[in-house]
Design an enzyme around this catalytic site. Structure first.
Site, PDB file in Angstrom:
ATOM      1  N   LYS A 174       0.410  -7.564  -2.192  1.00  0.00           N
ATOM      2  CA  LYS A 174      -0.881  -7.278  -3.176  1.00  0.00           C
ATOM      3  C   LYS A 174      -2.095  -7.306  -2.281  1.00  0.00           C
ATOM      4  CE  LYS A 174      -4.060  -8.376  -5.143  1.00  0.00           C
ATOM      5  NZ  LYS A 174      -5.693  -7.852  -5.076  1.00  0.00           N
ATOM      6  N   GLU A 177      -8.214  -4.937  -3.561  1.00  0.00           N
ATOM      7  CA  GLU A 177      -8.479  -3.881  -4.440  1.00  0.00           C
ATOM      8  C   GLU A 177      -9.715  -3.006  -3.867  1.00  0.00           C
ATOM      9  OE1 GLU A 177     -10.761  -7.143  -6.222  1.00  0.00           O
ATOM     10  OE2 GLU A 177      -8.807  -6.673  -5.097  1.00  0.00           O
ATOM     11  N   CYS A 282     -13.039 -13.608   9.745  1.00  0.00           N
ATOM     12  CA  CYS A 282     -13.024 -15.478   9.429  1.00  0.00           C
ATOM     13  C   CYS A 282     -12.958 -16.027  10.902  1.00  0.00           C
ATOM     14  CB  CYS A 282     -11.745 -15.741   8.830  1.00  0.00           C
ATOM     15  SG  CYS A 282     -10.130 -15.481   9.449  1.00  0.00           S
TER      16      CYS A 282
END
Length: 500
Positions: A174, A177, A282
């Protein structure tokens, strides 16, 4: 015409059935270029079912077959570097050279997965008792899932799925988006390499898709990279549903600069580590801790270099830094700069009002540099995820170390010094998972694992490297006794097995 990005399930593109789509913008122009389908619970279930069906054969496939496919994928990935980088630039906004670097670091993990056979070797002890052998083996888990962030839409998925499928698992991804096209390109290349249908699947969406993966009984493990609040939620929810979890969270990476450091090298490092990829990573250095009297000189050197960075569209070869991912994120990053002075910081560079001529609707922000930042300031406490560098002043090494260790984050850190003894103390005493000595962004190579401490990691396993192999497999120990053909009938022994 606006492009539509659909799902990849069972080895082919599957049109979204929900009727719900999310907009994907070109960060350089602000224009919506793509609509991405958001999955329903049923569509996530279909992806998991395809992965489960594929696991029945893939989980028993030979290591030679898996390696052969991964080697083919590696060649295709290498041949399509530019195409993947162009997709990243178009949807994320980072400059082409940054996007190429991302693909290269993902390729490194694919290469590691090609040689996974060494990590999957078991162990054997013979004659632990009379004619008794003990062996240890590692086996795949089944269907595993990855939930990945917008800032590295190709690299972070490749931190996960190559090792997972090399170990014999099947995978449901996933991706973010906000920039979904790179994931679909990777799916197409895997299919072209000969990966069986259903071994790798992609579903797009929002919290509906995420929550279904976290609760689905056939998903055995979840890997996540993103912000700390979501990492904590992923870990808590997936663990409560009996899943193995590695959830990498946010960061506030410090760079400690001692008085004996090469200040030119330190300034170069601070600028590249703070402003590369517009600070949307990060492992960015977002806090420089200057020790002693060097602060003024170091800040001036950083300012001189930062002012020369050319900001522009990612597909412009002269651009060194691109826009931020969305307008909302740009505005949030800018708020840390516009509110800095009121919190006690000295604003050396303010990039909050920056725009690019001809691209005024893009998600632009300039370079910002804040000096003498108090630890109470939001610009210090929060993970900004943008091109904002804070500088803090301390008098001693001990004070700087205490400041760093007081942070709730423990992802990465660095020290700049010519003193080997000080560097050795730092690497042992600092509370962070990755440490650089005169290296500003200590991202490990593929065969060492990536991960932080404290609120930067939830779960026991770091990502890729040996930890990746252990995460995507589980151990089994087999104790075997075969009778000698010359022995007579065996007798019943109710005692505890004797090993001596």
């Amino acid at each position: 015409m606006t492009k539509i990005v659909n799902h990849w399930i069972g080895g082919k593109t599957v049109e979204g059935a929900s009727g719900t789509y999310g907009p994907v913008t070109d960060p350089a122009t602000g224009a919506v270029t793509t609509n991405v389908a958001f999955a329903t619970v049923d569509e996530v279930d279909a992806a998991v079912a395809a992965a489960k069906d594929a696991y029945a054969t893939w989980g028993k496939s030979s290591l030679a077959k898996r390696s052969t496919i991964l080697f083919k994928f590696r060649a295709l990935l290498d041949a399509n570097r530019d195409a993947i980088a162009e997709l990243i630039t178009a949807e994320h906004g980072k400059v082409h050279s940054d996007a190429l670097g991302e693909v290269a670091r993902g390729l490194e993990i694919v290469e590691l997965a090609c040689g996974i056979t060494v990590q999957l070797k078991g162990e054997l002890s013979t004659e632990v008792a009379s004619r008794v052998d003990v062996s240890s083996i590692r086996q795949p888990l089944g269907v595993v899932a990855g939930i990945t962030p917008f800032n590295f839409p190709a690299m972070v998925p490749m931190w996960m799925f190559p090792i997972a499928i090399a170990c014999g698992n099947t995978f449901v991804l996933k991706p973010s988006e906000k920039d979904p096209s790179a994931a679909m390109k990777l799916a197409e290349l895997l299919a072209e390499a000969g990966l069986p249908d259903g071994v790798f699947n992609v579903v797009h969406g929002d919290k509906v898709a995420v929550d279904r993966l976290l609760e689905h009984p056939d998903v055995k493990a979840v890997s996540f990279v993103g912000s700390t609040p979501i990492a904590r939620y992923i870990h808590t929810t997936a663990s409560a549903n009996g899943k193995r979890v590695q959830a990498l969270g946010g960061a506030k990476n410090h760079m400690l600069v001692l008085p004996d450091a090469d200040l030119d090298a330190a300034a170069d490092a601070a600028v590249s580590a703070a402003y590369g990829s517009a600070g949307e990573r990060c492992m960015a250095i977002s806090a420089v801790v200057a020790v002693g009297a060097i602060g003024d000189e170091l800040v001036e050197k950083i300012r001189e270099r930062a002012e020369k960075i050319k900001i522009g569209p990612g597909n412009d070869p002269t651009s060194e830094m691109g826009p931020l991912i969305t307008a909302a994120h740009r505005d949030k990053v800018a708020s840390y700069v516009t509110g800095a002075a009121a919190e006690g910081s000295e604003v050396i560079l303010d990039g909050s009002g920056f725009t690019v001529d001809g691209f005024e609707d893009g998600h632009w922000i300039g370079i910002s540099l804040l000096d003498k930042v108090p630890t109470t300031a939001k610009a210090y406490q929060d993970e900004i995820f943008g091109p904002v560098l804070t500088v803090l002043r301390v008098d001693t090494y001990e004070e700087g170390l205490a400041l760093i260790n007081a942070s709730p984050f423990g992802n990465g850190t660095a020290i700049f010094t010519r003193d080997g003894g000080a560097a050795r103390r730092f690497q042992l005493e600092v509370e962070a998972g990755m440490v650089g000595v005169n290296v500003p962004i200590p991202v490990p190579v593929g065969y060492h694992s990536f991960g932080g401490w404290k609120d930067s990691l939830f779960g026991d396993h770091h990502i890729y490297g040996n930890d990746g192999t252990h995460f995507y497999t589980r151990g089994k120990v087999v104790t075997t006794r075969w009778p000698d053909p010359a022995d007579g009938p065996s007798a019943v022994d109710l005692g505890f097995p004797r090993n001596h």
